[in-house]
Design a protein around this motif. Sequence first.
Motif, mmCIF file in Angstrom:
data_model
loop_
_atom_site.group_PDB
_atom_site.id
_atom_site.type_symbol
_atom_site.label_atom_id
_atom_site.label_comp_id
_atom_site.label_asym_id
_atom_site.label_seq_id
_atom_site.Cartn_x
_atom_site.Cartn_y
_atom_site.Cartn_z
ATOM 1 N N THR A 76 0.823 -1.212 0.000
ATOM 2 C CA THR A 76 0.000 0.000 0.000
ATOM 3 C C THR A 76 0.857 1.263 0.000
ATOM 4 O OG1 THR A 76 -1.641 -1.206 1.288
ATOM 5 C CG2 THR A 76 -1.870 1.189 1.203
ATOM 6 N N MET A 87 19.634 -2.563 -11.662
ATOM 7 C CA MET A 87 20.939 -3.220 -11.629
ATOM 8 C C MET A 87 21.173 -3.976 -12.927
ATOM 9 S SD MET A 87 20.373 -6.569 -9.270
ATOM 10 C CE MET A 87 19.167 -7.821 -9.667
ATOM 11 N N TYR A 96 27.185 -8.112 -9.828
ATOM 12 C CA TYR A 96 26.073 -7.196 -10.068
ATOM 13 C C TYR A 96 26.533 -5.753 -9.883
ATOM 14 C CZ TYR A 96 22.762 -11.061 -9.934
ATOM 15 O OH TYR A 96 22.080 -12.204 -10.217
ATOM 16 N N PHE A 163 15.437 -4.018 -9.012
ATOM 17 C CA PHE A 163 15.712 -4.859 -7.844
ATOM 18 C C PHE A 163 15.078 -4.196 -6.635
ATOM 19 C CE2 PHE A 163 18.589 -5.892 -4.245
ATOM 20 C CZ PHE A 163 18.355 -7.254 -4.207
ATOM 21 N N PHE A 167 14.508 -6.365 2.375
ATOM 22 C CA PHE A 167 14.801 -7.746 2.763
ATOM 23 C C PHE A 167 13.486 -8.466 3.006
ATOM 24 C CE2 PHE A 167 18.764 -5.691 4.023
ATOM 25 C CZ PHE A 167 19.696 -6.596 3.530
ATOM 26 N N GLN A 168 13.333 -9.625 2.378
ATOM 27 C CA GLN A 168 12.081 -10.353 2.521
ATOM 28 C C GLN A 168 12.221 -11.487 3.530
ATOM 29 O OE1 GLN A 168 9.483 -12.638 -0.536
ATOM 30 N NE2 GLN A 168 10.107 -10.721 -1.500
ATOM 31 N N THR A 169 11.153 -11.773 4.238
ATOM 32 C CA THR A 169 11.145 -12.941 5.104
ATOM 33 C C THR A 169 9.711 -13.426 5.240
ATOM 34 O OG1 THR A 169 11.958 -13.863 7.196
ATOM 35 C CG2 THR A 169 10.961 -11.668 7.303
ATOM 36 N N LEU A 181 11.645 -6.484 6.143
ATOM 37 C CA LEU A 181 12.213 -5.613 7.170
ATOM 38 C C LEU A 181 11.950 -4.188 6.722
ATOM 39 C CD1 LEU A 181 15.557 -7.460 7.842
ATOM 40 C CD2 LEU A 181 13.416 -7.516 9.138
ATOM 41 N N PHE A 215 16.297 -1.019 7.131
ATOM 42 C CA PHE A 215 17.093 -1.941 6.316
ATOM 43 C C PHE A 215 16.951 -1.623 4.842
ATOM 44 C CE2 PHE A 215 15.854 -3.822 10.254
ATOM 45 C CZ PHE A 215 16.952 -4.545 10.675
ATOM 46 N N ASN A 217 18.518 -3.482 1.236
ATOM 47 C CA ASN A 217 19.371 -4.524 0.655
ATOM 48 C C ASN A 217 20.150 -3.963 -0.532
ATOM 49 O OD1 ASN A 217 20.555 -6.957 0.091
ATOM 50 N ND2 ASN A 217 18.670 -7.996 -0.509
ATOM 51 N N GLU A 218 21.155 -3.150 -0.249
ATOM 52 C CA GLU A 218 21.953 -2.489 -1.292
ATOM 53 C C GLU A 218 22.511 -3.517 -2.282
ATOM 54 O OE1 GLU A 218 22.436 0.639 -1.827
ATOM 55 O OE2 GLU A 218 21.832 1.640 0.035
ATOM 56 N N ILE A 219 22.607 -3.116 -3.532
ATOM 57 C CA ILE A 219 23.065 -4.046 -4.565
ATOM 58 C C ILE A 219 24.540 -4.398 -4.401
ATOM 59 C CG2 ILE A 219 23.464 -4.288 -7.056
ATOM 60 C CD1 ILE A 219 20.781 -2.736 -7.393
ATOM 61 N N ARG A 229 23.587 -1.710 4.888
ATOM 62 C CA ARG A 229 22.338 -2.455 4.683
ATOM 63 C C ARG A 229 21.427 -2.431 5.909
ATOM 64 N NH1 ARG A 229 25.526 -7.027 1.096
ATOM 65 N NH2 ARG A 229 24.595 -6.424 -0.878
ATOM 66 N N GLU A 230 21.966 -2.002 7.012
ATOM 67 C CA GLU A 230 21.209 -1.952 8.270
ATOM 68 C C GLU A 230 21.650 -0.663 8.931
ATOM 69 O OE1 GLU A 230 21.617 -5.669 10.534
ATOM 70 O OE2 GLU A 230 21.376 -4.532 12.356
#
Lengths: 613, 613
Positions: A76, A87, A96, A163, A167-169, A181, A215, A217-219, A229-230
């Motif tokens: 949303t 990338m 990459y 990209f 970060f997925q979980t 995250l 967070f 998630n840098e390439i 990244r954090e």
Amino acid sequence: MSRVNREKLERTLKRRFFYTPSFEIYGGVSGLYDLGPPGCQLQNNLIQLWREHFIMEENMLQVDGSMLTPYDVLKTSGHVDKFTDWMCQNSKTGEYYRADHLIEQTLKKRLLDKNTDPHDVKNIENILVTLDGFTGSELNRIMQKYRIHDPVTNDVLGPLAAFNLMFQTKIGASGQLKAFLRPETAQGQFLNFNKLLDINQGRIPFASASIGKSFRNEISPRSGLLRVREFLMAEIEHFVDPLNKSHEKFNQVLDEEIPLLSRRSQESDESIPVRMTIGEAVKSGVVENETLGYFMARVHKFLLKVGINRNKFRFRQHLSNEMAHYATDCWDGEILTTYGWIECIGCADRAAFDLTVHSKKTGRSLTVKQKLDTPKERTEWALEVNKKLFGSKFKQKAKVIESILSNFSQDELISKHEELNKSGKFSCQINDEVVELDKSLITIKMKSTLQHVREYIPNVIEPSFGLGRIIYCIFDHCFQVRADNEARTFFSFPLQIAPIKVCIATISNNSNFPSIVKKISQILRKKEIYFKTDDSNTSIGKKYARNDELGAPFVITIDFETMKDDSVTLRERNSMKQVRGSIDDVISVIDRMTHNPEAKWENSTLQLSPIKI
Amino acid sequence: MSRVNREKLERTLKRRFFYTPSFEIYGGVSGLYDLGPPGCQLQNNLIQLWREHFIMEENMLQVDGSMLTPYDVLKTSGHVDKFTDWMCQNSKTGEYYRADHLIEQTLKKRLLDKNTDPHDVKNIENILVTLDGFTGSELNRIMQKYRIHDPVTNDVLGPLAAFNLMFQTKIGASGQLKAFLRPETAQGQFLNFNKLLDINQGRIPFASASIGKSFRNEISPRSGLLRVREFLMAEIEHFVDPLNKSHEKFNQVLDEEIPLLSRRSQESDESIPVRMTIGEAVKSGVVENETLGYFMARVHKFLLKVGINRNKFRFRQHLSNEMAHYATDCWDGEILTTYGWIECIGCADRAAFDLTVHSKKTGRSLTVKQKLDTPKERTEWALEVNKKLFGSKFKQKAKVIESILSNFSQDELISKHEELNKSGKFSCQINDEVVELDKSLITIKMKSTLQHVREYIPNVIEPSFGLGRIIYCIFDHCFQVRADNEARTFFSFPLQIAPIKVCIATISNNSNFPSIVKKISQILRKKEIYFKTDDSNTSIGKKYARNDELGAPFVITIDFETMKDDSVTLRERNSMKQVRGSIDDVISVIDRMTHNPEAKWENSTLQLSPIKI
């Protein structure tokens, strides 16, 4: 600071364990860093000052939200679709590259190349200025046009791909609840808007704030602490009436002089910011409103307080193609380091974007209800729902559909009214499904109402701080080389930021000293002054040098005199000046100076005896 | 506190936005909560007190490590294999259950059932005491034996499966680096051991500490704030010589009296803890060593300071089957709430487990080197490597292999020596691969050496705090009902923990009051005393009630007298006593009491005039 000194700085930071790559004994993971004791302490101090300067000063409502965030929320908010970088991959090496960084790096080299066509030079300069806002296809076009290849192997690179940087979980035993995250703390504040408004007794404006990790998630993160990244963020969401963005305390900051690089200046190829007071800036329309201006002034004051060099800071307005998907205006607080100008703070006007999308999606009203002193008559198109039929037809979905219908604009109502007249029904997109609505369910007509309450979705002004980046900039700006000795360096941290306020050093490892160290430690602890002890068998000169590298403003030296008359030497870090006095008097000086940022060494040490070195 | 009051408590906490389910307008996610402004402020205060009480008091080295943690680290630490719970699924409804919780819940009901066979009762009681440490097959056996089915539908449940409790994600564009969200902050401290030892000038003992979020993907979390998927921890890793676990400051805590429920007592069916001083406990061997005892005493002191009821706390020693895979001994600090005894703190002896496994895996030495005053001659089996051949044969792997060989125990060396003599070679497991080593590469023989340095892997004593759980227990223990009015409740938070120290209330919304509110606000801000303002048009009684629900210790009331003589009323929360004095005098009282936990209301307000209510 020179590049040579940058290396010296980063070596010092690592040697004294201000920070270190995380999991270093496992080879490390790029973009992840741990703060060691002095870095951690400095971070604590920065957070503490931030809370005093912002939260306490404005009675902001602090929220500590979850980092794990379900898919729906970030779908949303637009992050699932738009929080992406472009990338491309070298299919031979597997490496990459982030497309915009690669273009920037390659084209900057071409600029330095004498063989580059002068016509290209002009084009390249234009590209570099506006690169931040380019779409995938624009980046692709540039990659082709300028034949941008792998910078290491010169291989041709694969096609650009988007990209997503989150970060997925998955949450729970079934693994069916997709989550990310959080990429920012802001969403957690928006979702709690009603509760925040409620505990603020329904009044507006007010601000909420969050301090916490986010967070990204840098390439392929490089440039150390600046691209991680954090990271620790501090974000303020200031909720304001869209019709009134004045600020009650604006007159307190009127005269704060700030370097501004406006959108218009950048479009005219200006790169030197204009210094003006925030009063002038708002009056002349360079900065859009008082609330934005107020926060820009407060941000400026804060940065100077924590050790940022006044001459290495600017506010740069985003170009119109450069803004995040939720922003209508944005000024970045940028700090100059050896890596160039670094975006450390964003002051964005998010308008009503977030509250509107979340309200539409959930069917929950996220509005302010303002009682009008004199009720207003208003004639406008209105939509009415046949509640009974509606409920039995749509069951649990009825509420969401109703809420979406109630958000129709006047233009939408007019067009739906025509459709209803023409074909007796209209269809409507409700989340992922299309719903058909007919005359038995819906009536649309002109209606006069007497309004006693004005209901509106507030706008949001968001000052957002990358605290980790600010910490690196503090390191950068406070790193100093002694005029008389290139090998001797020190950090000129402001007193309130310094990780350790004082070091207790002994002139030797004489067995009588530990009990004196203990006595001084106890007094310092009671006064909550962070200290360390250096009672090793090292020369006092070396101890001073070690201490300078940690940036502790003071050293208390215990020597053989101390055993006789309880006197100690107090040494100041920047000036290397030394004075002598009783333990109690010396600690009083440290205590007063630590708690009073304005206190000067000269005035604070009048009662102690100067020592000639 | 009764169950009725628990509901009252939780309603109050939500209404005053101490906390809320995260993403509530999206339906929420179980096990995720946000702290609202008062909860957040209380958490800030708790962190601040924790830092003073532990970090500052012992000069601990604080580390702020990454939450994202690569697979390898957590594989080595044992978490990939052992950080699991057993679950089972109802294949009809799709619902998952955590096996041990389901067994506990079902068997507790059976105990209350009069029809349960008396022989079973005894067995069930035994199971419930030791349930925490059961293996999967033991749990399975109990599920079968006692026919434990779905508690809602009574369906037969599927077979038990191990479920890893870590959230998984992937780092980087390629998605090839598997990672987890950390389950504890400890690993980040262990991996930095060498750097920490270095900045502590090579000396031991010392402690590091981390405060930060950790994650646990609970199977089906209930019980509110006590079982969550994202939680704030504070962990201390105290590194100590395994041959000397005495503690320098143990004599300072000798007399701290602590309720202890030892392993032996539990095995003899005792459930009432024995109160004894920590001095006695260590002397009599109930607590294994001074360092563990020192921290248990310090933990106890801390909990009393932050508002935990002395009579609702105990230290319970883990049964031998109950300990985490890394621990050799553990005392849980448990707090009694309406949910029963809740584990809030674990004081574990992790021995040399973590440093040893990480050292073996990475080939990096994680040891202390202690210079011996008198060198020691030592004759023992020693392994020598033919460096030249070794290097050319194993290339980059040589270092890791050598390190693993150098960690061979005397027993291993003897057996390898025999193998080498017999077959001229031996094989050796190096991570995932088996390596063959022959006489040309390796020599094993008895050797006498003069040792100048003792090298050892330190042991770790770990006090680990679930700060989120402690916060809930503070709510629980401080929630009070007024003796004369059941509907009136208040939080008796200790002053240093209270989210807001003082509320500025006006007796009405008279237009002269805002300027007085502003004046008082400025003084409080300068003194860094957190406050809120209640200048709404509500009766003063209602304002006091609202304030009690927030647990602010003081209210300053502005009334019509204030306009004349600058006097205000000061009201104390617990006693509801009121005194009158000038604004400055009243703020002085608040300031002194806030900064001095020992200050008493009676003594602090001597100079103000009491008011009879």
